[in-house]
Scaffold this motif. Structure first.
Motif, PDB file in Angstrom:
ATOM      1  N   ARG A 128       0.825  -1.213   0.000  1.00  0.00           N
ATOM      2  CA  ARG A 128       0.000   0.000   0.000  1.00  0.00           C
ATOM      3  C   ARG A 128       0.848   1.248   0.000  1.00  0.00           C
ATOM      4  O   ARG A 128       0.488   2.246  -0.628  1.00  0.00           O
ATOM      5  CB  ARG A 128      -0.948   0.022   1.208  1.00  0.00           C
ATOM      6  CG  ARG A 128      -1.750   1.319   1.271  1.00  0.00           C
ATOM      7  CD  ARG A 128      -3.104   1.104   1.873  1.00  0.00           C
ATOM      8  NE  ARG A 128      -3.139   1.036   3.310  1.00  0.00           N
ATOM      9  CZ  ARG A 128      -3.341   2.100   4.106  1.00  0.00           C
ATOM     10  NH1 ARG A 128      -3.463   3.287   3.584  1.00  0.00           N
ATOM     11  NH2 ARG A 128      -3.408   1.946   5.406  1.00  0.00           N
ATOM     12  N   TRP A 171      -5.267  -5.535  -1.545  1.00  0.00           N
ATOM     13  CA  TRP A 171      -4.275  -5.658  -2.618  1.00  0.00           C
ATOM     14  C   TRP A 171      -4.737  -6.636  -3.695  1.00  0.00           C
ATOM     15  O   TRP A 171      -4.231  -6.629  -4.816  1.00  0.00           O
ATOM     16  CB  TRP A 171      -2.956  -6.119  -2.003  1.00  0.00           C
ATOM     17  CG  TRP A 171      -1.755  -6.025  -2.885  1.00  0.00           C
ATOM     18  CD1 TRP A 171      -1.569  -5.260  -3.999  1.00  0.00           C
ATOM     19  CD2 TRP A 171      -0.527  -6.744  -2.685  1.00  0.00           C
ATOM     20  NE1 TRP A 171      -0.308  -5.446  -4.515  1.00  0.00           N
ATOM     21  CE2 TRP A 171       0.351  -6.354  -3.729  1.00  0.00           C
ATOM     22  CE3 TRP A 171      -0.082  -7.652  -1.738  1.00  0.00           C
ATOM     23  CZ2 TRP A 171       1.645  -6.856  -3.837  1.00  0.00           C
ATOM     24  CZ3 TRP A 171       1.210  -8.151  -1.843  1.00  0.00           C
ATOM     25  CH2 TRP A 171       2.065  -7.764  -2.882  1.00  0.00           C
ATOM     26  N   ASP A 216      -7.276  -7.156  -5.823  1.00  0.00           N
ATOM     27  CA  ASP A 216      -7.732  -6.793  -7.160  1.00  0.00           C
ATOM     28  C   ASP A 216      -6.591  -6.265  -8.021  1.00  0.00           C
ATOM     29  O   ASP A 216      -6.554  -6.507  -9.232  1.00  0.00           O
ATOM     30  CB  ASP A 216      -8.848  -5.754  -7.069  1.00  0.00           C
ATOM     31  CG  ASP A 216     -10.121  -6.338  -6.465  1.00  0.00           C
ATOM     32  OD1 ASP A 216     -10.182  -7.574  -6.304  1.00  0.00           O
ATOM     33  OD2 ASP A 216     -11.035  -5.568  -6.126  1.00  0.00           O
ATOM     34  N   THR A 217      -5.663  -5.533  -7.404  1.00  0.00           N
ATOM     35  CA  THR A 217      -4.508  -5.035  -8.152  1.00  0.00           C
ATOM     36  C   THR A 217      -3.633  -6.191  -8.616  1.00  0.00           C
ATOM     37  O   THR A 217      -3.163  -6.213  -9.765  1.00  0.00           O
ATOM     38  CB  THR A 217      -3.686  -4.071  -7.282  1.00  0.00           C
ATOM     39  OG1 THR A 217      -4.528  -2.989  -6.855  1.00  0.00           O
ATOM     40  CG2 THR A 217      -2.506  -3.505  -8.055  1.00  0.00           C
ATOM     41  N   LYS A 253      -5.373  -8.074 -11.482  1.00  0.00           N
ATOM     42  CA  LYS A 253      -5.287  -7.355 -12.744  1.00  0.00           C
ATOM     43  C   LYS A 253      -3.886  -7.456 -13.339  1.00  0.00           C
ATOM     44  O   LYS A 253      -3.705  -7.649 -14.540  1.00  0.00           O
ATOM     45  CB  LYS A 253      -5.662  -5.888 -12.529  1.00  0.00           C
ATOM     46  CG  LYS A 253      -5.648  -5.065 -13.800  1.00  0.00           C
ATOM     47  CD  LYS A 253      -6.094  -3.629 -13.529  1.00  0.00           C
ATOM     48  CE  LYS A 253      -6.071  -2.801 -14.808  1.00  0.00           C
ATOM     49  NZ  LYS A 253      -6.481  -1.390 -14.554  1.00  0.00           N
ATOM     50  N   GLN A 254      -2.866  -7.344 -12.462  1.00  0.00           N
ATOM     51  CA  GLN A 254      -1.482  -7.407 -12.931  1.00  0.00           C
ATOM     52  C   GLN A 254      -1.164  -8.755 -13.566  1.00  0.00           C
ATOM     53  O   GLN A 254      -0.455  -8.824 -14.577  1.00  0.00           O
ATOM     54  CB  GLN A 254      -0.546  -7.150 -11.751  1.00  0.00           C
ATOM     55  CG  GLN A 254       0.942  -7.177 -12.113  1.00  0.00           C
ATOM     56  CD  GLN A 254       1.825  -6.901 -10.910  1.00  0.00           C
ATOM     57  OE1 GLN A 254       1.340  -6.574  -9.819  1.00  0.00           O
ATOM     58  NE2 GLN A 254       3.121  -7.028 -11.090  1.00  0.00           N
ATOM     59  N   ARG A 279      -1.759   4.610  -4.069  1.00  0.00           N
ATOM     60  CA  ARG A 279      -2.160   4.184  -5.409  1.00  0.00           C
ATOM     61  C   ARG A 279      -3.411   3.334  -5.342  1.00  0.00           C
ATOM     62  O   ARG A 279      -3.750   2.797  -4.311  1.00  0.00           O
ATOM     63  CB  ARG A 279      -1.026   3.372  -6.051  1.00  0.00           C
ATOM     64  CG  ARG A 279       0.266   4.143  -6.294  1.00  0.00           C
ATOM     65  CD  ARG A 279       1.415   3.192  -6.548  1.00  0.00           C
ATOM     66  NE  ARG A 279       1.712   2.396  -5.357  1.00  0.00           N
ATOM     67  CZ  ARG A 279       2.319   1.209  -5.388  1.00  0.00           C
ATOM     68  NH1 ARG A 279       2.659   0.669  -6.536  1.00  0.00           N
ATOM     69  NH2 ARG A 279       2.566   0.562  -4.267  1.00  0.00           N
ATOM     70  N   ASN A 280      -4.084   3.244  -6.469  1.00  0.00           N
ATOM     71  CA  ASN A 280      -5.239   2.346  -6.623  1.00  0.00           C
ATOM     72  C   ASN A 280      -6.354   2.623  -5.617  1.00  0.00           C
ATOM     73  O   ASN A 280      -7.074   1.710  -5.206  1.00  0.00           O
ATOM     74  CB  ASN A 280      -4.772   0.880  -6.500  1.00  0.00           C
ATOM     75  CG  ASN A 280      -3.693   0.536  -7.498  1.00  0.00           C
ATOM     76  OD1 ASN A 280      -3.834   0.799  -8.689  1.00  0.00           O
ATOM     77  ND2 ASN A 280      -2.590  -0.034  -7.024  1.00  0.00           N
ATOM     78  N   ARG A 305      -6.290   3.312  -2.487  1.00  0.00           N
ATOM     79  CA  ARG A 305      -6.143   2.625  -1.210  1.00  0.00           C
ATOM     80  C   ARG A 305      -5.803   3.594  -0.070  1.00  0.00           C
ATOM     81  O   ARG A 305      -4.702   3.599   0.479  1.00  0.00           O
ATOM     82  CB  ARG A 305      -5.097   1.524  -1.319  1.00  0.00           C
ATOM     83  CG  ARG A 305      -5.525   0.374  -2.202  1.00  0.00           C
ATOM     84  CD  ARG A 305      -4.428  -0.649  -2.367  1.00  0.00           C
ATOM     85  NE  ARG A 305      -4.110  -1.310  -1.109  1.00  0.00           N
ATOM     86  CZ  ARG A 305      -3.107  -2.164  -0.964  1.00  0.00           C
ATOM     87  NH1 ARG A 305      -2.329  -2.446  -2.002  1.00  0.00           N
ATOM     88  NH2 ARG A 305      -2.864  -2.730   0.196  1.00  0.00           N
ATOM     89  N   GLY A 344      -8.877   7.190  -2.358  1.00  0.00           N
ATOM     90  CA  GLY A 344      -8.015   7.669  -3.429  1.00  0.00           C
ATOM     91  C   GLY A 344      -8.249   9.091  -3.863  1.00  0.00           C
ATOM     92  O   GLY A 344      -7.495   9.623  -4.678  1.00  0.00           O
ATOM     93  N   GLN A 401      -1.114  10.789  -7.142  1.00  0.00           N
ATOM     94  CA  GLN A 401      -0.538   9.970  -8.199  1.00  0.00           C
ATOM     95  C   GLN A 401      -0.937  10.466  -9.579  1.00  0.00           C
ATOM     96  O   GLN A 401      -0.182  10.382 -10.527  1.00  0.00           O
ATOM     97  CB  GLN A 401      -0.978   8.509  -8.021  1.00  0.00           C
ATOM     98  CG  GLN A 401      -0.421   7.855  -6.779  1.00  0.00           C
ATOM     99  CD  GLN A 401       1.087   7.769  -6.784  1.00  0.00           C
ATOM    100  OE1 GLN A 401       1.692   7.458  -7.795  1.00  0.00           O
ATOM    101  NE2 GLN A 401       1.710   8.068  -5.656  1.00  0.00           N
TER     102      GLN A 401
END
Length: 632
Positions: A56, A182, A184-185, A188-189, A409-410, A412, A417, A422
């Motif tokens: 995070r 974390w 979902d990130t 996706k990655q 980011r994202n 979080r 956000g 960012q």
């Protein structure tokens, strides 16, 4: 006064707190010197290790350099070394590279995870007691998810994508909540279905989060289950292997990632000081935080054990306890140096706060105020920030703000956000709101009363429309109109207009164009040839302006509405209807095109949704594996 040396061993919560307060108290006393010794050159905010492990915040976000913390305190000497023992006869703290004389020692060497000898934890499991542990766990999770995305065998794939946390205390629940954030990130990655990454919280007791009131704990449990976390109570882990764990009931559970958070004990180093130890290796102290063996050695933080209730359990090993023990120790050292009365340790716990990810938490303040969600998270952050105030570090208070709210980011953080820098869009929020309000305020008189643009009365000042507006009128009316026009023209010539980008008192602002350029005149006349078309255009243009204003205020389709703003201003300028003093709308609209709708605006959700829907419609869903043997 004779020279006095106070040596603080361990730069944890208690050690830093004690050093800061002693340094301030004796800042004008050159006879008192304070030495702070730690194996690292930084203080680790260990209660936030889960944020590092779950990616995070940046990896160094919870490391606070000791030189920055103490460079303004000239009576503090910071030493980076490993303490190996205390020579009580010579009254020296011994390190690997030297020794330091002392009159008083404050020993705050902290705690470490306790696996209670469970087989396989050390070889195959993970703990979360220090910064290096968090980095190791983070790297491992990235690796197993990557490997899981490429694995064809269903059983191996399930084990790789299954994450187990053992223990439902502060560390366990905060870790699993952050890892779930974390998910979902990561999915996706590595092109995974997020639901394939499974989380399980195992607790040997029949209830979880037993440091909280049951109502708060139950609320937290419902939240975890709602997010797909499997809560397994009455579940004891008796063995850990590379790809599974053994449970107390004889069954096994597939996982390549087990994080053990089921208990803590004093650091192994505690036995090196020759002081009496109690439960879990903690050093026994008197009620004034003196060790039971030496009145010149005070023990603070997790490594100390104050047995005030006679149960042998001691005070909770939490930050509030560390601060309270440090305050007791430093107050009594000051009392000895100044011939004052000693004080006893007094537990003062203002409440308990637990985060379950970056956006949700539960809290119990002062025993009666129960909070959840946003307000619980707000309270947790306020308590964290209070520590920096207590140790007089404005610099790291600012850094905490940055990595918790502005550099995330994202989405979080507790503001989901919206405050993140960012995308560098937060600071265009006032510009977006001002621009939207400008449109709405300008349109307000156009939709009501006699000046409304929705009645059939010509508002557009185009010359070729005037005869159409007066056709069929009497000659006298025509003469009156001509006279009025001539008078207005004469008044216009008498009034001097000046170029300026701001209003100047006593002068009229200059239009961008006094009259339409010939080429634009021809286009406009072709598009609006008569009064009927003009009436329609007036209404349509007003509706468009209102929609642009509303969309900008709401942060919806901000790129398009900002582009429309630029286009409208261009039209107004060429039509001879716009002043130089309002030209600021163009650069402001360009600034708002930089995704400003994602900061407290609907674009934060609408744009990603549309990208997902249209991307899937055109290209399908990306996957980590393709072929007939791919998991369904």
């Amino acid at each position: 006064m004779a020279k006095t040396n106070i040596v603080v061993v361990g730069a944890g919560f208690a050690g830093v707190y004690a050093t800061k307060h002693l340094a301030k108290h004796y800042k004008r006393n050159k006879d008192v010197t304070i030495t702070l010794i730690d194996r690292h050159s930084y203080f680790t905010y260990v209660t936030e290790l889960h944020e590092i492990a779950a990616d995070r915040v940046p990896e160094d976000a919870i490391q606070y350099d000791l030189q920055r913390l103490f460079n303004r305190r000239k009576n503090v000497k910071v030493v980076t070394d490993n303490v190996t023992g205390i020579d009580r006869d010579k009254k020296e703290v011994v390190t690997e590279n030297g020794s330091f004389p002392y009159d008083y020692v404050i020993l705050g060497i902290g705690s470490q995870p306790n696996d209670f000898g469970t087989p396989g934890v050390a070889e195959h499991g993970f703990t979360l007691g220090k910064w290096e542990d968090a980095i190791r766990l983070k790297r491992h999770i990235e690796d197993v998810v990557r490997r899981g995305s490429e694995e064809h065998d269903p059983a191996k794939r399930k084990a790789l994508l299954s994450i187990v946390i053992v223990g439902s205390g502060f560390t366990g629940t905060e870790t699993i909540g952050e890892l779930r954030d974390w998910r979902d990130t990561l999915a996706k990655q590595y092109k995974l279905d997020p639901n394939e990454i499974q989380f399980s919280l195992m607790e040997m007791a029949p209830t979880i989060m037993n440091m909280l009131d049951r109502s708060d704990a139950d609320k937290a449990e419902r939240y975890m289950e709602k997010r797909g976390i499997k809560v397994m109570k009455n579940t004891g882990v008796v063995g850990v292997h590379e790809d599974h764990v053994d449970l107390k009931d004889g069954s096994t559970f597939p996982t390549c990632t087990l994080v053990w958070t089921a208990g803590v004990k004093a650091t192994d180093q505690a036995k090196d000081f020759g002081l009496k130890q109690g439960r879990a290796g903690r050093i026994l102290v008197k009620n004034n935080m003196e060790s039971q063996d030496d009145p010149s050695i005070y023990v603070v933080g997790d490594v100390s054990l104050v047995d005030q209730d006679g149960t042998g359990k001691g005070q909770p090993q939490i930050v509030q306890g560390a601060e309270a023990t440090a305050l007791t120790a430093l107050t009594n050292i000051e009392a000895k140096l100044e011939n004052k009365e000693q004080v006893e340790y007094k537990a003062n716990y203002s409440g308990f706060m637990v985060s379950l990810g970056s956006k949700y938490g539960v809290a119990n303040i002062m025993g009666w105020l129960h909070l959840s969600g946003f307000f619980a998270m707000l309270m947790k952050h306020l308590v964290n920030m209070l520590y920096f105030i207590q140790v007089y570090s404005g610099y790291y208070l600012f850094q905490y703000f940055m990595h918790e709210f502005f550099r995330t980011r994202n989405g979080r953080n507790m503001f989901r956000g919206h405050l993140s820098r960012q995308g560098n869009v937060l600071w265009t929020l006032p510009a977006r709101l001002t621009l939207g309000a400008m449109w709405l305020i300008d349109c307000w008189p156009k939709i009501q009363g006699k000046e409304s643009w929705f009645i059939d009365k010509l508002r557009l000042p185009f010359t070729w429309l005037q005869p159409a507006a007066t056709s069929g009128a009497s000659a006298a009316g025509a003469d009156a109109t001509s006279a009025a026009t001539g008078a207005a023209a004469g008044a216009a010539k008498a009034t001097k207009t000046v170029f300026s980008l701001s209003y100047q008192y006593g002068n009229d602002p200059m239009m961008v164009f006094e009259k339409m350029p010939n080429w634009y005149y021809s286009i406009t006349k072709a598009l609006i040839p008569n009064q009927q078309v003009a009436f329609f255009m007036q209404k349509a243009m007003t509706i468009m302006e209102i929609l642009i204003g509303l969309a900008l205020v709401a942060g919806l389709f901000t790129w398009l509405t900002s582009a429309a703003t630029i286009a409208f201003v261009g039209v107004f300028c060429l039509s001879g209807m716009f002043y130089w003093v309002n030209i600021w709308m163009i650069p402001m609209a360009f600034a708002c095109m930089n995704g400003s709708g994602r900061a407290f605006g609907l674009d934060k959700w609408v744009v990603p949704y549309l990208q997902k829907v249209f991307g899937k419609w055109r290209y399908g869903t990306p996957r980590s594996l393709y072929g007939t043997d791919t998991l369904k």
